[in-house]
Design a protein around this motif. Sequence first.
Motif, PDB file in Angstrom:
ATOM      1  N   LYS A 140     -10.659  -1.367 -21.169  1.00  0.00           N
ATOM      2  CA  LYS A 140      -9.866  -0.022 -22.152  1.00  0.00           C
ATOM      3  C   LYS A 140      -8.859   0.351 -21.323  1.00  0.00           C
ATOM      4  CE  LYS A 140     -11.224   4.829 -21.381  1.00  0.00           C
ATOM      5  NZ  LYS A 140     -11.621   5.527 -20.245  1.00  0.00           N
ATOM      6  N   ARG A 141      -8.639  -0.289 -19.774  1.00  0.00           N
ATOM      7  CA  ARG A 141      -6.943   0.250 -19.296  1.00  0.00           C
ATOM      8  C   ARG A 141      -6.503  -0.653 -19.192  1.00  0.00           C
ATOM      9  NH1 ARG A 141      -6.740   1.645 -12.635  1.00  0.00           N
ATOM     10  NH2 ARG A 141      -4.870   2.068 -13.609  1.00  0.00           N
ATOM     11  N   LYS A 142      -6.626  -1.944 -20.193  1.00  0.00           N
ATOM     12  CA  LYS A 142      -5.505  -2.631 -20.173  1.00  0.00           C
ATOM     13  C   LYS A 142      -4.683  -2.328 -21.512  1.00  0.00           C
ATOM     14  CE  LYS A 142      -6.772  -7.314 -17.877  1.00  0.00           C
ATOM     15  NZ  LYS A 142      -6.943  -8.466 -18.596  1.00  0.00           N
ATOM     16  N   ILE A 143      -5.312  -1.420 -22.386  1.00  0.00           N
ATOM     17  CA  ILE A 143      -5.084  -1.259 -23.586  1.00  0.00           C
ATOM     18  C   ILE A 143      -4.579   0.107 -23.532  1.00  0.00           C
ATOM     19  CG2 ILE A 143      -5.787  -0.390 -26.164  1.00  0.00           C
ATOM     20  CD1 ILE A 143      -8.061  -2.104 -25.879  1.00  0.00           C
ATOM     21  N   ILE A 144      -4.676   0.990 -22.460  1.00  0.00           N
ATOM     22  CA  ILE A 144      -3.816   1.951 -22.234  1.00  0.00           C
ATOM     23  C   ILE A 144      -2.843   1.807 -21.488  1.00  0.00           C
ATOM     24  CG2 ILE A 144      -4.231   4.090 -20.753  1.00  0.00           C
ATOM     25  CD1 ILE A 144      -6.734   4.344 -21.218  1.00  0.00           C
ATOM     26  N   SER A 145      -2.853   0.865 -20.744  1.00  0.00           N
ATOM     27  CA  SER A 145      -1.267   0.610 -20.072  1.00  0.00           C
ATOM     28  C   SER A 145      -0.322   0.164 -20.928  1.00  0.00           C
ATOM     29  CB  SER A 145      -1.825  -0.242 -19.169  1.00  0.00           C
ATOM     30  OG  SER A 145      -0.678  -0.579 -17.867  1.00  0.00           O
ATOM     31  N   ARG A 146      -1.380  -1.013 -22.170  1.00  0.00           N
ATOM     32  CA  ARG A 146       0.013  -1.991 -23.133  1.00  0.00           C
ATOM     33  C   ARG A 146      -0.048  -1.004 -23.748  1.00  0.00           C
ATOM     34  NH1 ARG A 146       1.996  -7.089 -22.765  1.00  0.00           N
ATOM     35  NH2 ARG A 146       1.119  -7.876 -21.074  1.00  0.00           N
ATOM     36  N   GLY A 147      -0.674  -0.307 -24.440  1.00  0.00           N
ATOM     37  CA  GLY A 147      -0.252   0.713 -25.319  1.00  0.00           C
ATOM     38  C   GLY A 147       0.929   1.930 -24.551  1.00  0.00           C
ATOM     39  N   ALA A 148       0.275   1.917 -23.993  1.00  0.00           N
ATOM     40  CA  ALA A 148       1.575   3.183 -22.849  1.00  0.00           C
ATOM     41  C   ALA A 148       2.442   2.952 -22.852  1.00  0.00           C
ATOM     42  CB  ALA A 148       1.591   4.047 -21.793  1.00  0.00           C
ATOM     43  N   ASN A 149       3.072   1.570 -22.782  1.00  0.00           N
ATOM     44  CA  ASN A 149       4.283   0.765 -22.378  1.00  0.00           C
ATOM     45  C   ASN A 149       4.793   0.871 -23.226  1.00  0.00           C
ATOM     46  OD1 ASN A 149       5.002  -0.711 -19.734  1.00  0.00           O
ATOM     47  ND2 ASN A 149       5.469  -2.014 -20.942  1.00  0.00           N
ATOM     48  N   TYR A 150       4.064   0.417 -24.826  1.00  0.00           N
ATOM     49  CA  TYR A 150       4.393   0.254 -26.057  1.00  0.00           C
ATOM     50  C   TYR A 150       5.305   1.117 -26.765  1.00  0.00           C
ATOM     51  CZ  TYR A 150       4.896  -1.477 -30.707  1.00  0.00           C
ATOM     52  OH  TYR A 150       5.023  -1.803 -31.988  1.00  0.00           O
ATOM     53  N   VAL A 151       4.150   2.041 -26.604  1.00  0.00           N
ATOM     54  CA  VAL A 151       5.299   3.583 -27.185  1.00  0.00           C
ATOM     55  C   VAL A 151       6.602   4.042 -27.290  1.00  0.00           C
ATOM     56  CG1 VAL A 151       4.818   6.026 -27.479  1.00  0.00           C
ATOM     57  CG2 VAL A 151       2.423   4.073 -28.034  1.00  0.00           C
ATOM     58  N   THR A 152       6.177   3.917 -26.056  1.00  0.00           N
ATOM     59  CA  THR A 152       7.730   3.953 -24.880  1.00  0.00           C
ATOM     60  C   THR A 152       8.778   2.799 -25.357  1.00  0.00           C
ATOM     61  OG1 THR A 152       5.876   4.859 -22.682  1.00  0.00           O
ATOM     62  CG2 THR A 152       8.475   4.436 -22.367  1.00  0.00           C
ATOM     63  N   GLN A 153       8.557   1.580 -25.685  1.00  0.00           N
ATOM     64  CA  GLN A 153       9.848   0.774 -25.465  1.00  0.00           C
ATOM     65  C   GLN A 153      10.081   1.236 -26.949  1.00  0.00           C
ATOM     66  OE1 GLN A 153      10.629  -1.498 -24.063  1.00  0.00           O
ATOM     67  NE2 GLN A 153       8.916  -2.154 -22.378  1.00  0.00           N
ATOM     68  N   VAL A 154       8.922   1.908 -27.634  1.00  0.00           N
ATOM     69  CA  VAL A 154       9.394   1.900 -28.899  1.00  0.00           C
ATOM     70  C   VAL A 154      10.488   3.109 -28.349  1.00  0.00           C
ATOM     71  CG1 VAL A 154       9.032   2.396 -31.477  1.00  0.00           C
ATOM     72  CG2 VAL A 154       7.684   0.792 -30.124  1.00  0.00           C
ATOM     73  N   LEU A 155       9.889   4.291 -28.468  1.00  0.00           N
ATOM     74  CA  LEU A 155      10.954   5.580 -28.437  1.00  0.00           C
ATOM     75  C   LEU A 155      11.646   5.915 -27.634  1.00  0.00           C
ATOM     76  CD1 LEU A 155       7.542   7.857 -28.278  1.00  0.00           C
ATOM     77  CD2 LEU A 155       8.930   7.604 -30.325  1.00  0.00           C
ATOM     78  N   LEU A 156      11.909   4.552 -26.727  1.00  0.00           N
ATOM     79  CA  LEU A 156      13.114   5.475 -25.311  1.00  0.00           C
ATOM     80  C   LEU A 156      13.675   3.885 -25.176  1.00  0.00           C
ATOM     81  CD1 LEU A 156      10.438   7.257 -22.522  1.00  0.00           C
ATOM     82  CD2 LEU A 156      12.325   7.612 -24.794  1.00  0.00           C
ATOM     83  N   ARG A 157      13.407   2.963 -25.549  1.00  0.00           N
ATOM     84  CA  ARG A 157      14.305   1.432 -25.687  1.00  0.00           C
ATOM     85  C   ARG A 157      14.694   1.264 -24.128  1.00  0.00           C
ATOM     86  NH1 ARG A 157      13.949  -0.465 -29.688  1.00  0.00           N
ATOM     87  NH2 ARG A 157      13.470   0.603 -31.437  1.00  0.00           N
ATOM     88  N   PRO A 158      13.765   0.784 -23.128  1.00  0.00           N
ATOM     89  CA  PRO A 158      14.969   1.262 -21.546  1.00  0.00           C
ATOM     90  C   PRO A 158      15.048   0.162 -20.925  1.00  0.00           C
ATOM     91  CG  PRO A 158      12.378   1.116 -21.795  1.00  0.00           C
ATOM     92  CD  PRO A 158      12.858   1.263 -23.074  1.00  0.00           C
ATOM     93  N   GLY A 159      15.224  -0.623 -21.717  1.00  0.00           N
ATOM     94  CA  GLY A 159      15.570  -1.896 -20.578  1.00  0.00           C
ATOM     95  C   GLY A 159      15.429  -2.755 -19.849  1.00  0.00           C
ATOM     96  N   ALA A 160      13.652  -1.963 -19.848  1.00  0.00           N
ATOM     97  CA  ALA A 160      12.392  -2.685 -18.985  1.00  0.00           C
ATOM     98  C   ALA A 160      11.456  -3.218 -19.378  1.00  0.00           C
ATOM     99  CB  ALA A 160      12.948  -1.785 -16.994  1.00  0.00           C
ATOM    100  N   SER A 161      10.657  -4.246 -18.795  1.00  0.00           N
ATOM    101  CA  SER A 161       9.970  -4.932 -19.440  1.00  0.00           C
ATOM    102  C   SER A 161       8.193  -3.949 -19.260  1.00  0.00           C
ATOM    103  CB  SER A 161       9.724  -5.653 -19.940  1.00  0.00           C
ATOM    104  OG  SER A 161       8.822  -6.435 -18.413  1.00  0.00           O
TER     105      SER A 161
END
Length: 240
Positions: A140-161
């Motif tokens: 659950k935590r892995k999915i939440i963390s990965r998911g949060a990271n993925y959504v952020t990448q898509v929305l904000l394109r921050p240039g950091a993984s």
Amino acid sequence: MEHKNKYSVLLPTYNEKDNLPIIIWLLVKAFTESGNDFEIIVIDDGSPDGTLDVAKQLQTIYGDKNIVLRPREKKLGLGTAYIHGIKHATGNFVVIMDADLSHHPKFIKEFIEKQKENNYDIVSGTRYSGNGGVYGWDLKRKIISRGANYVTQVLLRPGASDLTGSFRLYKKEVLKQLVQSCKSKGYVFQMEMVIRARQFGFTIGEVPISFVDRVYGESKLGGNEIFQFAKGLLYLFATT
């Protein structure tokens, strides 16, 4: 002769009396072995478990040049802990990390080397590239963390993984500017730091790290934090 760098580690603590002696020992060992000048600034937010007393004992062992105590009366949150810590930092670089042993100090040496490669403004530990990873998390935590990271990448394109990670090395002036421009609290705060860094045009290097879930004590990620994260993400999306 090149100016000798000094690294100030900001260690915000709240009920970490079991972890503090271990993390401090590991930090002192890491810096001593790599030959880098350092100080560890312990910012305890009025822990009821006696964390501060432990910190005082550690200060007598390692000396007040390397262990600096800057306690506060009560729990005031991460962002303000960093602002408080920066004021007292005498290094030209600042390392931020958790005191709960989820971040291993052995990676700091790699952060320092990475920073020198390209004179990066920020070096971020990432769980999501190279041989980085997470240990001790349930699915659950892995999915939440990965998911949060993925959504952020898509929305904000921050240039950091890895945006929600809190193991980073900053040039002190850069950290100062970022912390002052950040509005978020809690879980989103680390993410906003990276987004703002991109806005200001700061450069970010990455080092793969292994993240180990808390050894002692309770994890701090609950349903409310996921909600706060989503709210914070929307705020950043709307304002950056």
